[in-house]
Write a protein that holds these residues in place. Structure first.
Motif, PDB file in Angstrom:
ATOM      1  N   ILE A  44       0.868  -1.178   0.000  1.00 44.03           N
ATOM      2  CA  ILE A  44       0.000   0.000   0.000  1.00 44.03           C
ATOM      3  C   ILE A  44       0.903   1.225   0.000  1.00 44.03           C
ATOM      4  O   ILE A  44       1.642   1.462   0.946  1.00 44.03           O
ATOM      5  CB  ILE A  44      -0.955  -0.006   1.213  1.00 44.03           C
ATOM      6  N   ILE A  45       0.843   1.959  -1.090  1.00 40.23           N
ATOM      7  CA  ILE A  45       1.689   3.132  -1.282  1.00 40.23           C
ATOM      8  C   ILE A  45       0.859   4.376  -0.998  1.00 40.23           C
ATOM      9  O   ILE A  45      -0.198   4.572  -1.588  1.00 40.23           O
ATOM     10  CB  ILE A  45       2.262   3.182  -2.709  1.00 40.23           C
ATOM     11  N   ARG A  46       1.355   5.203  -0.079  1.00 37.68           N
ATOM     12  CA  ARG A  46       0.655   6.423   0.306  1.00 37.68           C
ATOM     13  C   ARG A  46       1.507   7.634  -0.051  1.00 37.68           C
ATOM     14  O   ARG A  46       2.734   7.577  -0.005  1.00 37.68           O
ATOM     15  CB  ARG A  46       0.387   6.415   1.813  1.00 37.68           C
ATOM     16  N   ASN A  47       0.848   8.724  -0.381  1.00 39.76           N
ATOM     17  CA  ASN A  47       1.549   9.978  -0.603  1.00 39.76           C
ATOM     18  C   ASN A  47       2.444  10.235   0.606  1.00 39.76           C
ATOM     19  O   ASN A  47       1.968  10.262   1.736  1.00 39.76           O
ATOM     20  CB  ASN A  47       0.523  11.105  -0.765  1.00 39.76           C
ATOM     21  N   PRO A  48       3.751  10.408   0.395  1.00 41.86           N
ATOM     22  CA  PRO A  48       4.637  10.564   1.550  1.00 41.86           C
ATOM     23  C   PRO A  48       4.333  11.806   2.379  1.00 41.86           C
ATOM     24  O   PRO A  48       4.564  11.805   3.586  1.00 41.86           O
ATOM     25  CB  PRO A  48       6.033  10.635   0.932  1.00 41.86           C
ATOM     26  N   TYR A  49       3.779  12.833   1.770  1.00 38.22           N
ATOM     27  CA  TYR A  49       3.437  14.019   2.553  1.00 38.22           C
ATOM     28  C   TYR A  49       2.399  13.679   3.624  1.00 38.22           C
ATOM     29  O   TYR A  49       2.539  14.064   4.784  1.00 38.22           O
ATOM     30  CB  TYR A  49       2.940  15.156   1.644  1.00 38.22           C
ATOM     31  N   GLY A  50       1.364  12.952   3.234  1.00 43.22           N
ATOM     32  CA  GLY A  50       0.343  12.541   4.200  1.00 43.22           C
ATOM     33  C   GLY A  50       0.870  11.515   5.182  1.00 43.22           C
ATOM     34  O   GLY A  50       0.554  11.558   6.375  1.00 43.22           O
ATOM     35  N   ALA A  51       1.682  10.578   4.692  1.00 43.55           N
ATOM     36  CA  ALA A  51       2.213   9.518   5.557  1.00 43.55           C
ATOM     37  C   ALA A  51       3.152  10.084   6.617  1.00 43.55           C
ATOM     38  O   ALA A  51       3.081   9.695   7.790  1.00 43.55           O
ATOM     39  CB  ALA A  51       2.943   8.474   4.703  1.00 43.55           C
ATOM     40  N   ILE A  52       4.017  10.997   6.233  1.00 45.07           N
ATOM     41  CA  ILE A  52       4.972  11.598   7.179  1.00 45.07           C
ATOM     42  C   ILE A  52       4.236  12.427   8.221  1.00 45.07           C
ATOM     43  O   ILE A  52       4.513  12.343   9.415  1.00 45.07           O
ATOM     44  CB  ILE A  52       6.034  12.429   6.424  1.00 45.07           C
ATOM     45  N   LEU A  53       3.270  13.206   7.768  1.00 49.10           N
ATOM     46  CA  LEU A  53       2.487  14.024   8.690  1.00 49.10           C
ATOM     47  C   LEU A  53       1.725  13.144   9.686  1.00 49.10           C
ATOM     48  O   LEU A  53       1.724  13.414  10.895  1.00 49.10           O
ATOM     49  CB  LEU A  53       1.516  14.895   7.894  1.00 49.10           C
ATOM     50  N   ALA A  54       1.100  12.077   9.193  1.00 48.61           N
ATOM     51  CA  ALA A  54       0.350  11.168  10.069  1.00 48.61           C
ATOM     52  C   ALA A  54       1.275  10.512  11.097  1.00 48.61           C
ATOM     53  O   ALA A  54       0.918  10.386  12.277  1.00 48.61           O
ATOM     54  CB  ALA A  54      -0.358  10.105   9.233  1.00 48.61           C
ATOM     55  N   GLU A  55       2.458  10.104  10.665  1.00 50.88           N
ATOM     56  CA  GLU A  55       3.389   9.453  11.587  1.00 50.88           C
ATOM     57  C   GLU A  55       3.910  10.438  12.632  1.00 50.88           C
ATOM     58  O   GLU A  55       4.035  10.092  13.805  1.00 50.88           O
ATOM     59  CB  GLU A  55       4.545   8.805  10.826  1.00 50.88           C
ATOM     60  N   PHE A  56       4.187  11.666  12.244  1.00 51.28           N
ATOM     61  CA  PHE A  56       4.637  12.668  13.212  1.00 51.28           C
ATOM     62  C   PHE A  56       3.537  12.938  14.242  1.00 51.28           C
ATOM     63  O   PHE A  56       3.803  13.011  15.442  1.00 51.28           O
ATOM     64  CB  PHE A  56       5.045  13.959  12.499  1.00 51.28           C
ATOM     65  N   ASN A  57       2.309  13.067  13.771  1.00 48.55           N
ATOM     66  CA  ASN A  57       1.188  13.253  14.691  1.00 48.55           C
ATOM     67  C   ASN A  57       1.065  12.077  15.650  1.00 48.55           C
ATOM     68  O   ASN A  57       0.838  12.255  16.840  1.00 48.55           O
ATOM     69  CB  ASN A  57      -0.119  13.446  13.921  1.00 48.55           C
TER      70      ASN A  57
END
Length: 192
Positions: A44-57
């Motif tokens: 499952i490939i996610r836009n890294p901008y959304g993935a990085i933001l979600a992980e930081f949160n």
């Protein structure tokens, strides 16, 4: 609401060893880990901008919280985004090397959950249980969905955008030369 979809392990709450052959699917966010033979993968490939933001949160405020605007104005955030963009590239490149795989784009999974779920079941060669699919479709969000809050600032500086966009371009080139898949337009809209 809880729908059991797959009997993955004989003990629902016990963490299974991915190499034990007692699971149908193992969820992983990492490119490393166990060294057993992988028989197949759903990448499952996610836009890294959304993935990085979600992980930081998640790191800063848990499964459902959101980091404060001030936390994005730190060197910690900059280094976090740089490390995780490199990890995003490495994980996806490693996943693409698995011979037997199904590629699902996260954004497609969110937008058309039932269709993508059926694709995954077909890939896993699991019969479609219509009752369980209907149950899942009644609660696709679940209790751990982070409430969307607009940030007061854009957490991505021009420098971070350049770093992440470079990883996206590298993966796009790799994907185009090694498969017939096209990566969605994940690059920043504000690359400055």
């Amino acid at each position: 609401m809880f729908c059991s979809f797959f009997l993955i392990d004989s003990s629902v709450w016990r963490k299974s060893n991915p190499c034990s052959k007692t699971t149908l699917v193992v969820k992983s966010h990492k490119s490393g880990g166990e060294t057993c033979k992988v028989e197949g993968a759903i990448l499952i490939i996610r836009n890294p901008y959304g993935a990085i933001l979600a992980e930081f949160n998640r790191v800063k405020k848990g499964k459902t919280g959101t980091a404060s605007a001030l936390q994005f104005l730190t060197d910690e955030w900059k280094h976090f985004a740089e490390r995780h963009s490199a990890s995003w590239l490495k994980t996806n490149e490693k996943g693409m090397k698995i011979h037997n795989k199904l590629v699902v784009f996260y954004e497609d999974l969110v937008a058309n959950t039932e269709y993508e779920l059926r694709r995954m079941l077909d890939f896993l060669q699991v019969a479609h249980n219509e009752r369980r699919i209907a149950c899942l479709m009644r609660d696709t969000v679940g209790k751990y969905k982070r409430e969307h809050k607009e940030l007061e600032i854009n957490p991505y500086s021009a420098e971070i955008n350049r770093t992440i966009d470079a990883k996206i371009r590298a993966f796009r080139e790799s994907l185009q030369s090694n498969s017939n898949l096209e990566l969605p337009p994940y690059e920043s809209e504000n690359p400055s």
